[in-house]
Design a protein around this motif. Structure first.
Motif, PDB file in Angstrom:
ATOM      1  N   GLY A   1       0.827  -1.200   0.000  1.00  0.00           N
ATOM      2  CA  GLY A   1       0.000   0.000   0.000  1.00  0.00           C
ATOM      3  C   GLY A   1       0.853   1.238   0.000  1.00  0.00           C
ATOM      4  N   GLN A   2       0.209   2.359   0.045  1.00  0.00           N
ATOM      5  CA  GLN A   2       0.896   3.638   0.005  1.00  0.00           C
ATOM      6  C   GLN A   2       0.392   4.513   1.127  1.00  0.00           C
ATOM      7  N   ASP A   3       1.355   5.278   1.685  1.00  0.00           N
ATOM      8  CA  ASP A   3       1.056   6.227   2.739  1.00  0.00           C
ATOM      9  C   ASP A   3       0.339   5.535   3.890  1.00  0.00           C
ATOM     10  N   GLU A   4      -0.863   6.062   4.204  1.00  0.00           N
ATOM     11  CA  GLU A   4      -1.581   5.527   5.362  1.00  0.00           C
ATOM     12  C   GLU A   4      -2.430   4.317   5.033  1.00  0.00           C
ATOM     13  N   ARG A   5      -2.536   4.008   3.742  1.00  0.00           N
ATOM     14  CA  ARG A   5      -3.396   2.890   3.333  1.00  0.00           C
ATOM     15  C   ARG A   5      -2.544   1.630   3.197  1.00  0.00           C
ATOM     16  N   VAL A   6      -2.644   0.738   4.187  1.00  0.00           N
ATOM     17  CA  VAL A   6      -1.904  -0.526   4.203  1.00  0.00           C
ATOM     18  C   VAL A   6      -2.886  -1.638   3.910  1.00  0.00           C
ATOM     19  N   ASN A   7      -2.614  -2.365   2.804  1.00  0.00           N
ATOM     20  CA  ASN A   7      -3.507  -3.450   2.394  1.00  0.00           C
ATOM     21  C   ASN A   7      -2.976  -4.829   2.761  1.00  0.00           C
ATOM     22  N   GLY A   8      -1.817  -4.910   3.322  1.00  0.00           N
ATOM     23  CA  GLY A   8      -1.216  -6.200   3.659  1.00  0.00           C
ATOM     24  C   GLY A   8       0.288  -6.049   3.830  1.00  0.00           C
ATOM     25  N   ALA A   9       0.985  -7.182   3.710  1.00  0.00           N
ATOM     26  CA  ALA A   9       2.440  -7.167   3.896  1.00  0.00           C
ATOM     27  C   ALA A   9       3.062  -8.291   3.087  1.00  0.00           C
ATOM     28  N   VAL A  10       4.288  -8.066   2.672  1.00  0.00           N
ATOM     29  CA  VAL A  10       5.091  -9.084   1.985  1.00  0.00           C
ATOM     30  C   VAL A  10       6.225  -9.481   2.920  1.00  0.00           C
ATOM     31  N   LEU A  11       6.342 -10.772   3.218  1.00  0.00           N
ATOM     32  CA  LEU A  11       7.397 -11.292   4.093  1.00  0.00           C
ATOM     33  C   LEU A  11       8.364 -12.131   3.263  1.00  0.00           C
ATOM     34  N   LEU A  12       9.661 -11.858   3.428  1.00  0.00           N
ATOM     35  CA  LEU A  12      10.704 -12.632   2.746  1.00  0.00           C
ATOM     36  C   LEU A  12      11.559 -13.312   3.815  1.00  0.00           C
ATOM     37  N   THR A  13      11.577 -14.637   3.747  1.00  0.00           N
ATOM     38  CA  THR A  13      12.483 -15.414   4.601  1.00  0.00           C
ATOM     39  C   THR A  13      13.662 -15.827   3.720  1.00  0.00           C
ATOM     40  N   VAL A  14      14.793 -15.178   3.929  1.00  0.00           N
ATOM     41  CA  VAL A  14      15.934 -15.291   3.013  1.00  0.00           C
ATOM     42  C   VAL A  14      17.038 -16.114   3.666  1.00  0.00           C
ATOM     43  N   PRO A  15      17.536 -17.189   3.026  1.00  0.00           N
ATOM     44  CA  PRO A  15      18.694 -17.921   3.568  1.00  0.00           C
ATOM     45  C   PRO A  15      19.957 -17.049   3.478  1.00  0.00           C
ATOM     46  N   THR A  16      20.861 -17.252   4.429  1.00  0.00           N
ATOM     47  CA  THR A  16      22.064 -16.399   4.521  1.00  0.00           C
ATOM     48  C   THR A  16      23.344 -17.157   4.182  1.00  0.00           C
ATOM     49  N   GLU A  17      23.206 -18.304   3.528  1.00  0.00           N
ATOM     50  CA  GLU A  17      24.386 -19.139   3.259  1.00  0.00           C
ATOM     51  C   GLU A  17      25.443 -18.375   2.469  1.00  0.00           C
ATOM     52  N   SER A  18      25.014 -17.692   1.410  1.00  0.00           N
ATOM     53  CA  SER A  18      25.971 -16.958   0.593  1.00  0.00           C
ATOM     54  C   SER A  18      26.626 -15.826   1.378  1.00  0.00           C
ATOM     55  N   ALA A  19      25.822 -15.101   2.140  1.00  0.00           N
ATOM     56  CA  ALA A  19      26.377 -13.999   2.938  1.00  0.00           C
ATOM     57  C   ALA A  19      27.334 -14.529   4.001  1.00  0.00           C
ATOM     58  N   ARG A  20      26.956 -15.627   4.649  1.00  0.00           N
ATOM     59  CA  ARG A  20      27.837 -16.195   5.669  1.00  0.00           C
ATOM     60  C   ARG A  20      29.153 -16.669   5.055  1.00  0.00           C
ATOM     61  N   HIS A  21      29.084 -17.221   3.834  1.00  0.00           N
ATOM     62  CA  HIS A  21      30.305 -17.636   3.148  1.00  0.00           C
ATOM     63  C   HIS A  21      31.200 -16.438   2.854  1.00  0.00           C
ATOM     64  N   ASP A  22      30.570 -15.341   2.398  1.00  0.00           N
ATOM     65  CA  ASP A  22      31.364 -14.132   2.138  1.00  0.00           C
ATOM     66  C   ASP A  22      32.038 -13.626   3.407  1.00  0.00           C
ATOM     67  N   VAL A  23      31.289 -13.629   4.505  1.00  0.00           N
ATOM     68  CA  VAL A  23      31.845 -13.175   5.774  1.00  0.00           C
ATOM     69  C   VAL A  23      32.990 -14.079   6.214  1.00  0.00           C
ATOM     70  N   LEU A  24      32.801 -15.398   6.049  1.00  0.00           N
ATOM     71  CA  LEU A  24      33.839 -16.343   6.447  1.00  0.00           C
ATOM     72  C   LEU A  24      35.124 -16.126   5.642  1.00  0.00           C
ATOM     73  N   VAL A  25      34.964 -15.953   4.322  1.00  0.00           N
ATOM     74  CA  VAL A  25      36.142 -15.730   3.475  1.00  0.00           C
ATOM     75  C   VAL A  25      36.859 -14.450   3.876  1.00  0.00           C
ATOM     76  N   ARG A  26      36.077 -13.381   4.083  1.00  0.00           N
ATOM     77  CA  ARG A  26      36.706 -12.116   4.447  1.00  0.00           C
ATOM     78  C   ARG A  26      37.347 -12.192   5.823  1.00  0.00           C
ATOM     79  N   TRP A  27      36.703 -12.872   6.764  1.00  0.00           N
ATOM     80  CA  TRP A  27      37.311 -13.036   8.081  1.00  0.00           C
ATOM     81  C   TRP A  27      38.596 -13.850   8.017  1.00  0.00           C
ATOM     82  N   ALA A  28      38.589 -14.881   7.171  1.00  0.00           N
ATOM     83  CA  ALA A  28      39.817 -15.676   7.010  1.00  0.00           C
ATOM     84  C   ALA A  28      40.942 -14.816   6.444  1.00  0.00           C
TER      85      ALA A  28
END
Length: 490
Positions: free
Chosen positions: A149-176
């Motif tokens: 929706g827009q402004d004060e008119r909310v018609n619902g919500a979109v929820l994204l459950t995102v896996p973090t495997e790729s991000a965790r791999h990037d963090v691990l590589v950079r930490w290493a």
């Protein structure tokens, strides 16, 4: 000291590296989390826009197709709910902790708390502003939500459950990478610290060795290292100047004693000769007695000069240490002194271990033992016992001990016996100069050994000297025991 300094420097370097590496690693993890949030939030805004434009079945099918492709591509879960929390579209695996996002479903209470919180915020018109910081160990997935929706008119919500495997791999590589750089920097800094500690303390080590040599009597010892900070180089120069001044002063003192003793011998010998030549012309009576006393005093003065000259020679000598047979030297000197003790009515026995060898200046053991036996012969009355013992020490040294059963000395006089010209009050009339034990002590120290005095129980005196041992060979038990056959002439 070098190890302690290196430990302190290493600890400081390690602390500095950790203080730099840990914030850098945490900063990258937070940055990578923020990047993931911006990427997925843009996707959530696009899905919210599609959901907000649903008017027909075709619009709904378009939304389903979009979220399905997205779920397949990113292995994420996309859920669209209305203002009542009912699911109107879903793609991907079911969210963790729930089989549906329908608030009226029987298992709605099992909905993940994070997802419920994000959905509640989105239904009030607020987007997800932050995600848990992603680190190599988790979280495995993050949830973000966008209002439909827009402004004060909310018609619902979109929820994204995102896996973090790729991000965790990037963090691990950079930490290493950060860890590798930190270890490399620590190693390089530790090497620099080791070199710095060596550079700083090399003059100190050199000064320590020079002081030890000076304490051992090597007056020529100097600190030669010319490295290190300017302050330590200046300290080295001052130390060398001080050592040279001390060496010159001691050398002049010893030279004076030696020269004076040597130069006085000639006029003293002339005086003794003149006194002896005048003896036939001195009439009997008080004059002859005074003449005899003068001769005795001249002889005593000669002994005193001989003792001073011997001390000066020992103190200024630079004879190298060598390996010598102490058992043979002690045996020979005891045999030589046996007639003297027998004539004085004293009992001389010996207990000598075979194969005793020591590092000493030439004939040191014999000369020291001569001084001790001469001292015992003067002060031990007739009928008393004198015992000589030679044995290996537990610390590898060679011990020679002369014990007697004479009157001994009082406890307060024991520390004074090794001083020059020291005589107990009750022994003032005994012939001698008071230099015998002092000369023996100087000889023992010149060999790197020591000489000590102690009372003999129940009465008497024990004088013991130690010499650095070279080797001890036990090849039999042919030794003389106290109370057995005394030494006789050979």
């Amino acid at each position: 000291m070098r190890r302690r300094l290196l430990a302190v420097l290493t600890a400081l370097i390690g602390t500095a590296v950790l203080l730099l590496a840990l914030p850098l690693a945490d900063s990258y993890a937070r940055g990578r989390t923020e990047h993931l949030l911006l990427q997925r939030r843009a996707d959530g805004v696009r899905f919210a826009d599609l959901a907000n434009r649903i008017r027909t079945d075709a619009d709904r099918r378009e939304l389903d197709a979009e979220i399905t492709r997205y779920a397949q591509l990113y292995r994420a879960t996309v859920t669209v709910v209305d203002t009542a929390g009912r699911t109107i579209g879903q793609a991907g695996p079911a969210p963790a902790g729930a089989t549906a996002l329908d608030a009226t479903a029987p298992d709605a209470t099992a909905l993940d708390a994070t997802a419920r919180d994000a959905r509640s915020r989105a239904l009030t018109g607020r987007s997800t502003e932050a995600l848990p910081t992603i680190r190599p160990w988790g979280p495995d997935a993050v949830v973000l939500a966008e209002p439909v929706g827009q402004d004060e008119r909310v018609n619902g919500a979109v929820l994204l459950t995102v896996p973090t495997e790729s991000a965790r791999h990037d963090v691990l590589v950079r930490w290493a990478l950060i860890a590798a750089v930190a270890v490399t920097a620590f190693g390089a800094a530790a090497l620099v610290a080791a070199g710095l500690a060596r550079w700083l303390l090399r003059p100190v080590d050199e000064l320590d060795r020079a002081v030890a040599k000076l304490a051992g009597g090597r007056l020529e010892a100097r600190a030669v290292s010319d490295t290190g900070p300017p302050e330590l180089r200046q300290l080295r120069r001052h130390f060398n100047g001080m050592a040279q001044a001390v060496a010159d002063s001691l050398r002049r003192q010893r030279d004076f004693v030696a020269d004076a003793s040597h130069q006085l011998r000639n006029p003293l010998a002339t005086l003794v000769l003149q006194l002896e030549n005048a003896e036939p012309h001195v009439p009997a009576g008080p004059g002859l007695e005074a003449h005899a006393l003068a001769l005795d005093e001249a002889d005593r003065l000669g002994e005193l000069l001989d003792g001073l000259l011997a001390l000066a020679r020992i103190e200024s000598a630079a004879a190298p240490l060598g390996e010598h047979d102490v058992s043979s030297a002690v045996t020979g000197r005891v045999a030589a002194w046996a007639p003297v003790f027998r004539a004085g009515g004293q009992d001389l026995t010996a207990d000598i271990a075979p194969g005793l060898r020591a590092l000493a200046v030439p004939d040191a053991a014999g000369r020291i033992l001569d001084a001790l036996l001469d001292n015992a012969g003067k002060f031990v009355p007739a009928g008393e016992h004198v015992r000589v013992a030679a044995e290996p020490g537990a610390d590898g040294t060679v011990i020679v001990r002369v014990s007697d059963t004479g009157p001994g000395v009082s406890a307060d006089q024991l520390p004074l016996l090794l001083r020059r010209f020291a005589r107990a009050p009750e022994h003032q009339n005994v012939p001698g100069t008071g230099l015998g034990l002092a000369i023996a002590d100087e000889l023992a120290r010149a060999c790197g050994g020591s000489l000590t005095v102690a009372p003999t129980i129940p009465h008497g005196l024990t004088v013991q000297f130690r010499l650095p041992g070279a080797s001890v060979h036990r090849t039999g038990l042919a030794v003389h025991r106290p109370g057995t056959q005394p030494y006789t002439d050979r």
